[in-house]
Motif scaffolding. Structure first.
Motif, short mmCIF file in Angstrom:
data_model
loop_
_atom_site.label_atom_id
_atom_site.label_comp_id
_atom_site.label_asym_id
_atom_site.label_seq_id
_atom_site.Cartn_x
_atom_site.Cartn_y
_atom_site.Cartn_z
N LEU A 122 0.83 -1.19 0.00
CA LEU A 122 0.00 0.00 0.00
C LEU A 122 0.87 1.25 0.00
O LEU A 122 2.00 1.23 0.52
CB LEU A 122 -0.90 0.04 1.25
CG LEU A 122 -1.95 -1.05 1.41
CD1 LEU A 122 -2.65 -0.89 2.75
CD2 LEU A 122 -2.96 -1.00 0.28
N ILE A 125 0.22 5.59 4.61
CA ILE A 125 -1.14 5.88 5.05
C ILE A 125 -1.55 7.32 4.78
O ILE A 125 -2.69 7.61 4.43
CB ILE A 125 -1.31 5.52 6.55
CG1 ILE A 125 -2.79 5.54 6.94
CG2 ILE A 125 -0.46 6.41 7.44
CD1 ILE A 125 -3.06 4.94 8.31
N CYS A 128 -3.11 7.97 1.36
CA CYS A 128 -4.41 7.35 1.09
C CYS A 128 -5.49 8.21 1.74
O CYS A 128 -5.56 8.29 2.97
CB CYS A 128 -4.45 5.93 1.64
SG CYS A 128 -3.25 4.80 0.90
N ASP A 153 -6.47 2.54 -0.74
CA ASP A 153 -5.43 2.69 -1.76
C ASP A 153 -6.08 3.30 -3.00
O ASP A 153 -7.02 2.73 -3.56
CB ASP A 153 -4.86 1.31 -2.07
CG ASP A 153 -3.76 1.34 -3.13
OD1 ASP A 153 -3.55 2.40 -3.76
OD2 ASP A 153 -3.12 0.28 -3.34
N TRP A 173 -5.97 0.95 4.49
CA TRP A 173 -5.60 1.00 5.91
C TRP A 173 -6.85 1.16 6.76
O TRP A 173 -7.80 1.83 6.35
CB TRP A 173 -4.67 2.17 6.18
CG TRP A 173 -3.37 2.18 5.44
CD1 TRP A 173 -3.12 2.76 4.23
CD2 TRP A 173 -2.13 1.64 5.89
NE1 TRP A 173 -1.80 2.59 3.88
CE2 TRP A 173 -1.16 1.91 4.89
CE3 TRP A 173 -1.74 0.94 7.04
CZ2 TRP A 173 0.17 1.52 5.01
CZ3 TRP A 173 -0.42 0.55 7.15
CH2 TRP A 173 0.52 0.83 6.16
N ARG A 226 -3.43 -3.14 7.70
CA ARG A 226 -3.67 -3.05 6.26
C ARG A 226 -4.54 -4.23 5.85
O ARG A 226 -4.37 -5.35 6.37
CB ARG A 226 -2.37 -3.00 5.48
CG ARG A 226 -1.48 -4.22 5.61
CD ARG A 226 -0.20 -4.06 4.81
NE ARG A 226 0.73 -3.12 5.44
CZ ARG A 226 1.87 -2.73 4.89
NH1 ARG A 226 2.22 -3.17 3.69
NH2 ARG A 226 2.66 -1.90 5.52
N ARG A 228 -6.73 -6.36 2.63
CA ARG A 228 -7.00 -6.65 1.23
C ARG A 228 -8.29 -7.46 1.16
O ARG A 228 -8.43 -8.48 1.86
CB ARG A 228 -5.85 -7.44 0.60
CG ARG A 228 -6.09 -7.78 -0.89
CD ARG A 228 -4.97 -8.64 -1.43
NE ARG A 228 -4.96 -9.95 -0.80
CZ ARG A 228 -3.86 -10.67 -0.59
NH1 ARG A 228 -2.67 -10.19 -0.95
NH2 ARG A 228 -3.92 -11.86 -0.02
N SER A 248 0.95 -3.85 11.91
CA SER A 248 2.04 -2.93 11.60
C SER A 248 3.40 -3.61 11.52
O SER A 248 4.38 -3.01 11.08
CB SER A 248 2.08 -1.81 12.66
OG SER A 248 2.24 -2.34 13.96
#
Length: 265
Positions: A122, A125, A128, A153, A173, A226, A228, A248
């Protein structure tokens, strides 16, 4: 504001169940987020478990409750040395709304012995943009985005500009807006807080969850996660979401699969 601890607070009842006040901030319009409802059920189940951490939760969504008073019941199915297995139900006005099976065990922060996943790449942060509470086209309000900071993203959020990619992929995120770090229970919110994957497939609209199964793999490190979300198959009025969550420290901390109803265009 309705932070996570307050929004999932339980009050014991004389009959052994719990009263809960479903907070309107943890909702899309007047429909509480499914992950939030599972977190409430996990809280109740956890009060009966001899093990400290939620490790798995599978919920069936019978009908959506409204923000406001509801009742949660929980029972132990089996208490073993390695895990406690429980059943929990959320009802409103004597109507069953969500039924779940939960497993509690002991998690740690150890690195995986083997992993076939690679954390989603990504942008930083700060690159985004934070998602707003007004849904695409301004047709509805996503109140939960007041209490969960979502930053998508830009390469996977073309649907916000009327340009879905058609890949069936959304990533970004997430962190709790009140600054609380994620834990096994609040991760139930994380696995269900991203936009419906149908938006990236030119199939927008409300996609109510029919069934969601989530697994917590290890204790998350402090900081944002994060996420997906991908799709495997669309058809017969259903769409699936496959979710992976990394902390993280780039470790897989949760994964989930859900089946949702979908009115195809």
């Amino acid at each position: 504001m309705g932070d996570f601890a307050d929004a999932t607070e339980l009050s014991p009842r004389a009959d052994g169940g719990f009263d809960v006040d479903l907070h309107p901030k943890w909702a899309l319009e007047d429909k509480p987020n499914g992950g939030y409802l599972l977190a409430v059920l996990a809280r109740a189940a956890g009060t009966l478990s001899s093990h400290p951490h939620l490790t798995a939760l599978s919920g069936s969504f019978v009908q959506s409750p409204k923000p406001g008073p509801a009742v949660v019941t929980a029972e132990v199915l089996r208490a073993g040395r390695g895990a406690t297995q429980l059943r929990a139900r959320l009802s409103q006005g004597d109507r069953p709304c969500v039924e779940a099976l939960a497993t509690f065990g002991q998690l740690d922060e150890a690195e995986p012995w083997w992993s076939g996943t690679v954390p989603v790449a990504l942008p930083p942060i700060e690159d985004c943009p934070r998602s707003g509470v007004v849904g695409p086209g301004g047709a509805f309000r996503i109140h939960i985005l007041d209490v969960v900071e979502q930053r998508l993203d830009p390469s996977t959020s073309g649907f916000l500009r009327g340009e879905p990619t058609g890949r069936g992929l959304i990533a970004g995120w997430l962190r709790l807006a009140d600054g609380t770090d994620w834990d096994p229970v609040s991760l139930m919110v994380a696995v269900d807080a991203m936009p419906p994957i149908g938006y990236d497939l030119s199939a927008p609209g409300w996609t109510p969850t029919v069934q969601l199964s989530a697994y917590v793999r290890r204790l998350p490190a402090a900081g944002p996660v994060r996420i997906r979300v991908t799709c495997t198959d669309v058809g017969a009025g259903q769409i699936d979401h496959a979710v992976h969550v990394w902390d993280s420290k780039d470790r897989l901390v949760a994964q989930a699969t859900q089946i949702c109803a979908l009115r195809l265009p």
